[in-house]
Motif scaffolding. Structure first.
Motif, PDB file in Angstrom:
ATOM      1  N   GLN A 171       0.842  -1.191   0.000  1.00 23.22           N
ATOM      2  CA  GLN A 171       0.000   0.000   0.000  1.00 23.22           C
ATOM      3  C   GLN A 171       0.879   1.242   0.000  1.00 23.22           C
ATOM      4  OE1 GLN A 171      -2.855  -0.633   2.978  1.00 23.22           O
ATOM      5  NE2 GLN A 171      -4.096   1.155   2.448  1.00 23.22           N
ATOM      6  N   LYS A 172       1.919   1.160   0.861  1.00 16.81           N
ATOM      7  CA  LYS A 172       2.823   2.313   0.931  1.00 16.81           C
ATOM      8  C   LYS A 172       3.496   2.528  -0.417  1.00 16.81           C
ATOM      9  CE  LYS A 172       3.760   2.662   5.796  1.00 16.81           C
ATOM     10  NZ  LYS A 172       4.540   2.045   6.871  1.00 16.81           N
ATOM     11  N   ARG A 174       2.306   1.718  -3.239  1.00 20.36           N
ATOM     12  CA  ARG A 174       1.342   2.336  -4.149  1.00 20.36           C
ATOM     13  C   ARG A 174       1.226   3.832  -3.873  1.00 20.36           C
ATOM     14  NH1 ARG A 174      -1.497  -2.503  -3.669  1.00 20.36           N
ATOM     15  NH2 ARG A 174      -2.738  -1.706  -1.954  1.00 20.36           N
ATOM     16  N   GLU A 175       1.211   4.130  -2.548  1.00 19.04           N
ATOM     17  CA  GLU A 175       1.097   5.532  -2.146  1.00 19.04           C
ATOM     18  C   GLU A 175       2.270   6.331  -2.716  1.00 19.04           C
ATOM     19  OE1 GLU A 175      -0.670   8.646   0.215  1.00 19.04           O
ATOM     20  OE2 GLU A 175      -1.357   6.689  -0.477  1.00 19.04           O
ATOM     21  N   ARG A 178       1.913   6.830  -6.246  1.00 17.38           N
ATOM     22  CA  ARG A 178       0.922   7.874  -6.502  1.00 17.38           C
ATOM     23  C   ARG A 178       1.578   9.246  -6.321  1.00 17.38           C
ATOM     24  NH1 ARG A 178      -2.356  10.860  -3.860  1.00 17.38           N
ATOM     25  NH2 ARG A 178      -1.705  10.067  -1.860  1.00 17.38           N
ATOM     26  N   LEU A 179       2.319   9.335  -5.197  1.00 13.03           N
ATOM     27  CA  LEU A 179       3.008  10.602  -4.912  1.00 13.03           C
ATOM     28  C   LEU A 179       3.969  10.956  -6.045  1.00 13.03           C
ATOM     29  CD1 LEU A 179       3.789  10.449  -1.111  1.00 13.03           C
ATOM     30  CD2 LEU A 179       2.426  12.140  -2.301  1.00 13.03           C
TER      31      LEU A 179
END
Lengths: 591, 136
Positions: A171-172, A174-175, A178-179
């Protein structure tokens, strides 16, 4: 119906069902509890299956239920599972509910708008003895520990944790991705903005460059126009001067004493022609002067100026301009001033222009010239005041424009080109000063010429043809000859005063160096003899002395010469002494 | 969520459920199996539930669904190794597994599939004639 913790009910475990994974857990818990209280394998499966189906029915309706496992001792030993939920009516029919009905002994459902309860009862088989209180305590303790107490389950739990961690990491990741994307987007935005800005800048730059080119072109045009105008003036003036000169000269011949006699009328007419011709010549000359000043070809020739002489010159030149006895030209007494070095010709022209202007526009009263040192000590102020008609405020700036004349009655009478003040100001600026004007219509005008005092250093030393050097000391003579250098083309030497005097009359030197203690005839004696000769009255002279004294100073300055101590001889001091000599000799001549 | 592994043995897919099934796992299995049948072209599916202790109405229906899906891919499904307690519970629930064949153990399940396969393709088919041998 609630499960009371009384004698007959022993609560074993509480849990909750919220989502599908909880159904799975409750199923396992059910089986565990059933095993703990003494159900055989088949019944354990029955209880677990029933709980699974009922739990799923509730979860499907998005209800959160509290689940309480208890052991009922009376009337018959039985496992009681109560599921209670809140919020909203629940559907209590369907395959799940059928399962409970089929597999368990009792199913009690109470459901309303606020919530509901279902109580599931599974009786222990007849032969089974009810567990003792101690056993129940042990069961409770066992159930209190979470399921996965076996090694495998622990591993599974750890696995689960790892998986969760992994998921969190993912998830991180992915985060971060995204960032990153966002950053990239921002970057693109910034780059686009930057590009836009630099394009704009470039555009502006191009505009500025174009503007510059235009300005350049304009200034070139202006310069060309000014040059053309100056050339025009200068040519026209030259062309005009020749015929006017002829007219003036011829009329003078006509009126001359030896010419054929004229009748009284003819004489008056010739005089008129002469006057007009003279006026015309003056105008043309003025034009020519202005053109010269404009073209920048005028170079000031600074010399030491004797102001007293300048004033005398001006008075002589301007006296004829005074038209009536009601106007007086006054020059205040000169105060003590430092040596004044400037171009004398230009100074006289400026003052003559300003003064004649004052005389032109003054009907009665006076035109006064006064000179004083400015507060800074480095400028002289020449103030010309008149009691004339004055200049209206809106015209005061314009009077410095070429060909501008203030409209008025007196102007009609007074001839002029309108060049006077403009010309005067140009000359003043060439000399490093300026011309200012203050006026009150009806009361008079005050014009201030401000000029730098100038320094002796400003006086250019032009080489003279011959320099005479009279000195008894041979060493001193050699040194002086060396130092005089390019101040003279030829240096004539004399070892004593007598030879010196003879050389002075034969060689006619432009510069003289005299030994104060020259043998036979001293320097002062030589000089006093020479000064009596008109040809020598303006020759700069430097007296070289071994010992300075007040008496010697007085003598030397009285002979319009400068003093130079022998021990100070150097290129610089000699030049300075020559300049001082020039000033001294000029003062004497003009005085 | 744990996924149930699917092994390919010859023309047969072997699904061995070694965990207590959660609903999610069952749904995932359904999808995985359909995918696998379509990619491998398997003609039979054996589901070993010898480790499964609880089959409630939902899971039971899932087996039926899996069988129907397999049928659409022209594959037969055999459920093997059902525990007695589970069997009894299913009966008590009145659940039938629809078109799902059952067998006592893996060996018999394989045999059934082989017979069915031979019937379909004819006895001359050599390939994966004996899936069990491939397994051993």
């Amino acid at each position: 119906m609630t499960v009371a913790t009384g004698e007959t009910h022993h609560e074993l475990l509480r849990t909750a069902v919220h989502g599908e994974p909880d159904v799975f857990l409750v199923r396992q818990r059910g089986r565990q509890v059933a095993a703990a209280v003494g159900f055989d394998g088949q019944d354990q499966i029955r209880v677990a299956t029933a709980l699974s189906d009922v739990g799923r029915e509730l979860v499907r309706q998005s209800l959160t239920s509290a689940v309480v496992f208890a052991l009922r001792l009376a009337p018959r030993v039985a496992l009681v599972v109560e599921l209670s939920w809140r919020g909203g009516p629940a559907r209590t029919t369907g395959p799940g509910w059928d399962t409970a009905d089929r597999l368990l002994d009792e199913v009690h459902v109470t459901a309303g708008d606020e919530g509901g309860t279902v109580v599931l009862v599974k009786r222990l088989p007849g032969g089974v003895v009810a567990p003792s209180p101690e056993h129940l305590i042990r069961v409770r303790r066992e159930l209190g520990t979470p399921i996965g107490s076996t090694a495998l389950d622990e591993l599974r739990a750890q696995n689960q944790e790892l998986l969760e961690t992994l998921e969190t990491l993912e998830q991180k990741g992915r985060e971060l991705e995204r960032l990153n994307d966002e950053l990239e987007e921002t970057n693109r935005g910034v780059v686009a903005l930057y590009k836009e800005l630099s394009e704009e800048l470039e555009e502006t730059n191009r505009g500025v460059v174009a503007l510059y080119a235009e300005l350049d072109e304009k200034s070139t045009q202006l310069r060309e126009a000014a040059e053309a105008r100056t050339r025009f003036w200068s040519n026209i003036s030259h062309e005009l001067r020749t015929p006017v000169n002829s007219v003036v000269g011829l009329t003078r011949l006509l009126a001359a004493q030896g010419a054929d006699p004229l009748t009284a009328d003819q004489r008056r007419q010739v005089e008129l022609i002469n006057d007009s011709g003279a006026t015309l010549l003056a105008l043309v000359n003025e034009l020519l002067d202005t053109a010269k000043a404009e073209s920048g070809s005028m170079r000031p020739q600074p010399v030491p100026v004797d102001l007293g002489y300048v004033v005398v010159q001006l008075r002589g030149a301007l006296q004829p301009m005074i038209r009536s006895g009601e106007v007086e030209l006054v020059a205040d007494d000169l105060p003590a001033l430092p040596p004044f070095v400037t171009d004398e010709t230009m100074l006289v022209r400026i003052l003559r222009n300003v003064l004649s202007n004052g005389l032109k526009f003054t009907v009665r009263g006076e035109v006064r010239l006064s000179v004083h040192l400015a507060e800074d000590g480095r400028h002289l102020h020449f103030v010309v005041t008149d009691t004339g008609i004055g200049i209206p405020a809106d015209q005061q700036d314009r009077v410095f424009e070429e060909f501008h004349q203030v409209p008025g009655a007196l102007q009609v009478g007074a001839g002029g080109t309108g060049l006077g003040l403009s010309y005067a100001r140009k000359l003043a600026r060439i000399l490093g000063g300026d011309l200012a004007l203050r006026s009150e219509p009806g009361r008079g005008t005050e014009v201030t010429l401000r000029l730098p005092v100038g320094a002796l250093d400003d006086i250019p030393l032009t080489p003279v043809g011959t320099a005479l050097l009279v000195d008894g000391n041979e060493e001193s003579r050699a040194l002086l000859k060396d130092v005089i250098g390019d101040l003279a083309h030829v240096v004539v030497e004399a070892a004593d005063g007598r030879t010196g005097l003879t050389a002075a009359t034969t060689e006619r030197p432009g510069l003289v160096f005299l030994d104060a203690d020259a043998p036979f005839v001293t320097g002062a004696e030589i000089l006093s003899v020479l000064r009596r000769d008109a040809n020598f009255s303006a020759v700069p002279a430097v007296v070289v002395c071994t010992a300075e004294s007040a008496a010697l100073h007085l003598t030397v300055s009285g002979l319009a010469a400068s003093l130079l101590p022998r021990r100070q001889i150097s290129t610089e001091t000699v030049r300075q002494a020559v300049r001082e000599a020039l000033v001294a000799v000029r003062r004497t001549v003009s005085g | 969520m744990e996924r149930v592994p699917i092994l390919k043995i010859g023309g047969v897919l072997l699904v061995s459920i070694q965990i207590d099934l959660q609903d999610q796992s069952v749904l995932a299995l359904q999808e995985d199996l359909a995918e696998k049948i379509s990619t491998t072209g398997a003609h039979g599916v054996v589901i070993d539930i010898s480790a499964v202790e609880i089959v409630d109405s939902f899971i039971g229906r899932m087996f039926a669904t899996i069988a129907s899906i397999s049928q659409l891919f022209d594959a037969d499904t055999v459920v093997v190794g059902m525990r007695p307690a589970v069997a009894i519970t299913l009966v008590e629930l009145g659940l039938t597994l629809g078109g799902v064949r059952t067998a006592l153990d893996l060996e018999r399940g394989m045999k059934i599939l082989r017979v069915l396969g031979e019937q379909r393709r004819g006895p001359s088919s050599d390939e994966d004639a004996d899936p069990l041998r491939a397994l051993l």
